[in-house]
Design an enzyme around this catalytic site. Structure first.
Site, PDB file in Angstrom:
ATOM      1  N   LYS A  56      -8.665  54.994   2.144  1.00 28.83           N
ATOM      2  CA  LYS A  56      -8.240  55.763   3.321  1.00 28.83           C
ATOM      3  C   LYS A  56      -7.019  56.578   2.879  1.00 28.83           C
ATOM      4  O   LYS A  56      -6.006  56.015   2.471  1.00 28.83           O
ATOM      5  CB  LYS A  56      -7.848  54.812   4.459  1.00 28.83           C
ATOM      6  CG  LYS A  56      -7.129  55.465   5.648  1.00 28.83           C
ATOM      7  CD  LYS A  56      -8.066  56.295   6.486  1.00 28.83           C
ATOM      8  CE  LYS A  56      -7.376  56.827   7.743  1.00 28.83           C
ATOM      9  NZ  LYS A  56      -6.997  55.783   8.711  1.00 28.83           N
ATOM     10  N   VAL A  57      -7.129  57.898   2.947  1.00 21.68           N
ATOM     11  CA  VAL A  57      -6.074  58.789   2.461  1.00 21.68           C
ATOM     12  C   VAL A  57      -5.783  59.866   3.497  1.00 21.68           C
ATOM     13  O   VAL A  57      -6.485  60.005   4.495  1.00 21.68           O
ATOM     14  CB  VAL A  57      -6.468  59.461   1.125  1.00 21.68           C
ATOM     15  CG1 VAL A  57      -6.755  58.427   0.051  1.00 21.68           C
ATOM     16  CG2 VAL A  57      -7.662  60.396   1.329  1.00 21.68           C
ATOM     17  N   SER A  58      -4.762  60.644   3.229  1.00 18.97           N
ATOM     18  CA  SER A  58      -4.471  61.822   4.039  1.00 18.97           C
ATOM     19  C   SER A  58      -5.437  62.948   3.660  1.00 18.97           C
ATOM     20  O   SER A  58      -5.730  63.158   2.480  1.00 18.97           O
ATOM     21  CB  SER A  58      -3.048  62.314   3.780  1.00 18.97           C
ATOM     22  OG  SER A  58      -2.095  61.353   4.134  1.00 18.97           O
ATOM     23  N   THR A 116      -0.965  64.449   5.705  1.00 17.92           N
ATOM     24  CA  THR A 116      -1.391  65.520   6.598  1.00 17.92           C
ATOM     25  C   THR A 116      -0.267  65.879   7.560  1.00 17.92           C
ATOM     26  O   THR A 116      -0.085  67.046   7.908  1.00 17.92           O
ATOM     27  CB  THR A 116      -2.644  65.094   7.385  1.00 17.92           C
ATOM     28  OG1 THR A 116      -3.620  64.622   6.457  1.00 17.92           O
ATOM     29  CG2 THR A 116      -3.208  66.251   8.182  1.00 17.92           C
ATOM     30  N   ALA A 117       0.493  64.872   7.983  1.00 17.64           N
ATOM     31  CA  ALA A 117       1.618  65.126   8.893  1.00 17.64           C
ATOM     32  C   ALA A 117       2.593  66.117   8.270  1.00 17.64           C
ATOM     33  O   ALA A 117       3.044  67.068   8.931  1.00 17.64           O
ATOM     34  CB  ALA A 117       2.324  63.819   9.224  1.00 17.64           C
ATOM     35  N   HIS A 160       1.301  57.892  14.169  1.00 19.58           N
ATOM     36  CA  HIS A 160       0.728  56.651  14.675  1.00 19.58           C
ATOM     37  C   HIS A 160       1.423  56.140  15.931  1.00 19.58           C
ATOM     38  O   HIS A 160       1.644  56.873  16.875  1.00 19.58           O
ATOM     39  CB  HIS A 160       0.718  55.589  13.574  1.00 19.58           C
ATOM     40  CG  HIS A 160      -0.110  55.964  12.388  1.00 19.58           C
ATOM     41  ND1 HIS A 160      -1.256  56.718  12.469  1.00 19.58           N
ATOM     42  CD2 HIS A 160       0.050  55.690  11.065  1.00 19.58           C
ATOM     43  CE1 HIS A 160      -1.777  56.882  11.263  1.00 19.58           C
ATOM     44  NE2 HIS A 160      -1.006  56.275  10.400  1.00 19.58           N
TER      45      HIS A 160
END
Length: 287
Positions: A56-58, A116-117, A160
């Site tokens: 699970k990655v950006s 991504t943020a 989150h």
């Protein structure tokens, strides 16, 4: 019997909710997995080094890793109304920034440089912060809100569950980058992606995709089954916050990105490449 596949995802409620059934051998016919819990900045680095079968990655890290990893069409985090927030101290007489332009030259804490943020933040500041911010400090996610509250940084970029808890720290929401993204593009926000090594082969990738979808559907069908697993890894998060977290980040795009999801990913990476923030990705790379 084949060796278990190595999978790494965060301890956040959306990931543990999605993967509970598969991780516990409750998906008939699914390959066995060996789970590692790691925050997104760690899994991004794993992908860049080619470590791990499933990660699970950006979405922001995809341009650097798609030569070795395939983007899977399920299991990730993409949606509406779930974007990162830019937070500052309360507005009661402090020198805190009161608008985007006030961030010029200021110090901002971010959770990871290839998240991504942070990519959304850079697109936002390019549009709304003349001259750009000053120093950017990377720090663990859980340290950002205290750092803003205590004045060690001028602003913080959070993700989150911080959407539900930042007011407890007396913080002010300067910007919702999801509102910026959706208002600018009309697309949902691509946050976290699930990747698997291309070297596993097409048949194995199809098995993994099926296992993830089945795990998501089981979680929806019986959300109480994984409750203990979710809360055990939720870093002392209250049950109500964990539930809100799952409700926001586990949605129809988690089951299937579909054309709308893929279009959002293409838009993010194309816009970022257009201004030189990431290498350009071809359409075939995302398939």
């Amino acid at each position: 019997m084949a060796d278990p596949l190595g999978i790494a995802y965060s301890p956040c409620p959306n990931d543990t909710f999605v993967f509970h059934a598969w991780a516990h051998g409750l998906v008939p016919g699914a390959p066995a997995v060996d789970v590692t819990f790691a925050d997104i900045d760690i899994t991004n680095g794993m992908a860049e080094r080619g470590e791990g079968d499933i990660l699970k990655v950006s979405y922001a890290v995809l341009p650097w890793v798609l030569d070795r990893y395939a983007l899977l069409p399920c299991g990730g985090a993409l949606g509406r109304g779930c974007g990162p927030l830019v937070l500052t101290r309360g507005q009661d007489g402090t020198n805190a920034p009161r608008g985007p332009g006030d961030l010029a030259g200021r110090t901002v804490a971010v959770p990871a440089e290839r998240s991504t943020a942070y990519l959304l933040f850079r697109l936002w500041t390019a549009a709304l912060v003349p001259g750009g911010v000053g120093e950017v400090r990377v720090m663990p996610f859980h340290e950002i809100m205290p750092a803003v509250r205590d004045g060690r940084v001028d602003a913080g970029l959070v993700i989150h569950e911080a959407r539900f808890t930042y007011q407890r720290y007396g913080l002010h929401r300067l910007a919702d980058l999801g509102e910026f993204w959706e208002g600018t593009t009309g697309h949902p926000i691509p946050l976290g992606a699930i990747l698997a090594k291309r070297s596993l082969g097409a048949e194995r990738l199809a098995e993994i995709t099926h296992a993830i979808r089945a795990s998501v559907r089981q979680a929806w069908a019986d959300p109480e089954a994984g409750r203990g697993y979710v809360l055990a890894h939720a870093q002392e998060m209250e049950r109500s916050v964990a539930d809100a977290h799952i409700g926001l980040y586990v949605n129809e795009f988690t089951e299937d990105l579909g054309e709308a999801g893929h279009a959002a990913v293409r838009e993010l990476l194309t816009r970022a490449a257009d201004v030189g923030l990431v290498p350009r990705v071809s359409e075939s790379d995302l398939l």
